[in-house]
Design a protein around this motif. Structure first.
Motif, PDB file in Angstrom:
ATOM      1  N   HIS A  38      40.130  42.949  37.179  1.00  0.00           N
ATOM      2  CA  HIS A  38      39.250  42.019  37.883  1.00  0.00           C
ATOM      3  C   HIS A  38      39.970  41.108  38.871  1.00  0.00           C
ATOM      4  O   HIS A  38      39.308  40.448  39.677  1.00  0.00           O
ATOM      5  N   VAL A  39      41.290  41.062  38.787  1.00  0.00           N
ATOM      6  CA  VAL A  39      42.046  40.211  39.719  1.00  0.00           C
ATOM      7  C   VAL A  39      42.899  41.067  40.651  1.00  0.00           C
ATOM      8  O   VAL A  39      42.646  41.135  41.852  1.00  0.00           O
ATOM      9  N   THR A  40      43.895  41.754  40.091  1.00  0.00           N
ATOM     10  CA  THR A  40      44.825  42.517  40.924  1.00  0.00           C
ATOM     11  C   THR A  40      44.131  43.637  41.681  1.00  0.00           C
ATOM     12  O   THR A  40      44.284  43.758  42.907  1.00  0.00           O
ATOM     13  N   ALA A  41      43.377  44.477  40.976  1.00  0.00           N
ATOM     14  CA  ALA A  41      42.715  45.601  41.638  1.00  0.00           C
ATOM     15  C   ALA A  41      41.663  45.129  42.633  1.00  0.00           C
ATOM     16  O   ALA A  41      41.517  45.707  43.717  1.00  0.00           O
ATOM     17  N   ALA A  42      40.932  44.071  42.268  1.00  0.00           N
ATOM     18  CA  ALA A  42      39.920  43.536  43.185  1.00  0.00           C
ATOM     19  C   ALA A  42      40.577  43.020  44.461  1.00  0.00           C
ATOM     20  O   ALA A  42      40.055  43.220  45.571  1.00  0.00           O
ATOM     21  N   ALA A  43      41.727  42.358  44.312  1.00  0.00           N
ATOM     22  CA  ALA A  43      42.445  41.858  45.479  1.00  0.00           C
ATOM     23  C   ALA A  43      42.980  43.013  46.319  1.00  0.00           C
ATOM     24  O   ALA A  43      42.965  42.952  47.564  1.00  0.00           O
TER      25      ALA A  43
END
Length: 303
Positions: free
Chosen positions: A88-93
């Motif tokens: 939810h953080v790294t991949a979304a970014a």
């Protein structure tokens, strides 16, 4: 307009794909197992693209030539190296950054009501941090925060219906006082399609919820009345639920997870200070109508 929908074969994603196809968009349904789950048919079928949002090198080719990108990927249970932070953080970014580099005009990121980077819950914290990461990578992105989504084959309301019809004694989350605003998954998909077709200028965050706010115990009673069930409602401490969820997460398809328990600890309703379905011209289905849809889908009441 060409739209790439990541998570395009999931619970929400496939509804987004169907709505976009109905409106004449060219759609890519992007997922790790795209060819295993058919979405659409015939002339309205989308391009099925196999790409993992966790693989940064696969994102660029998957969105190449797209005018818009939707991130409808969700993770409910952490396992191994696959964590809420990673998804939810790294991949979304990574997706947002790739979209900006590809000069994609619009990016819609699906988040959840209550997302908070300061939360003690890893899941809720990751959703909040993910919003910040997406905005940093794609400043003009649109964040769509949804209340608990419901509909046939969902992980929440369908399970409630099945258990309430089956169990003579039904355990509540805490005292059952948590306020919920369940929203039909099709209405969320419609909202996304309208944001892409005719975006509202100068608005970057939306909150979408259903037309009614109910306490959890009220929702349980409404389901019971509909099916003529008479379960005895028994309060159960959240600590006990969390312990059970920790064990349930080892199952191939857990009936509930610790992050879902965390969500149930706090009210899951729109704040009222942000635009939502009404501003997008979407008339939301009432929870009673959604329960009827689930009933009509022929759910099983035995294991």
């Amino acid at each position: 307009m060409k739209v790439a929908v990541f998570g395009g074969t999931g619970f929400l994603g496939r509804r987004i794909v169907e709505r976009l196809l109905d409106k004449g968009f060219e759609v890519r349904a992007v997922s790790r197992r795209a060819r295993r789950a058919a979405v659409g048919s015939g002339a309205k079928a989308p391009d099925q693209v196999n790409a993992d949002i966790l693989d940064r090198s696969a994102i660029g080719p998957a969105i190449a030539g797209s005018d818009a990108v939707v991130n409808a990927v969700r993770l409910y249970v952490e396992h191994g190296g696959l964590t809420f932070e990673r998804m939810h953080v790294t991949a979304a970014a990574d997706l947002a950054s790739a979209a900006r580099q590809a000069r994609v005009a619009r990016l819609v990121h699906i988040s959840g009501i209550g997302a908070d980077p300061r939360s003690a819950s890893r899941y809720i914290k990751a959703r909040g941090r993910g919003e910040d990461a997406v905005r940093n990578s794609f400043p003009d992105s649109i964040i769509l925060r949804s209340a608990v989504m419901v509909g046939p084959d969902d992980a929440f309301l369908t399970t409630l219906v099945r258990l309430i019809r089956l169990l003579p004694v039904y355990p509540l989350f805490g005292q059952g006082a948590t306020r919920l605003q369940p929203v039909y998954v099709g209405d969320v998909a419609e909202a996304v399609s309208r944001l892409l077709a005719d975006p509202i200028q100068d608005v970057s965050t939306f909150e979408v919820g259903g037309p009614r706010i109910l306490r959890y115990r009220e929702l349980v009673r409404e389901i019971a009345r509909r099916f003529g069930a008479h379960p005895i409602l028994v309060p159960m401490p959240f600590a006990a639920w969390s312990a059970l969820a920790g064990v349930a997460e080892f199952l191939p398809t857990p009936p509930f997870t610790r992050n879902q328990i965390d969500i149930m600890r706090q009210d899951n309703v729109t704040t009222g200070g942000m635009p939502g379905l009404q501003e997008l011209g979407v008339e939301p289905l009432d929870i009673e109508q959604v329960i009827g849809m689930i009933e009509g889908s022929g759910i099983k009441t035995t294991t």
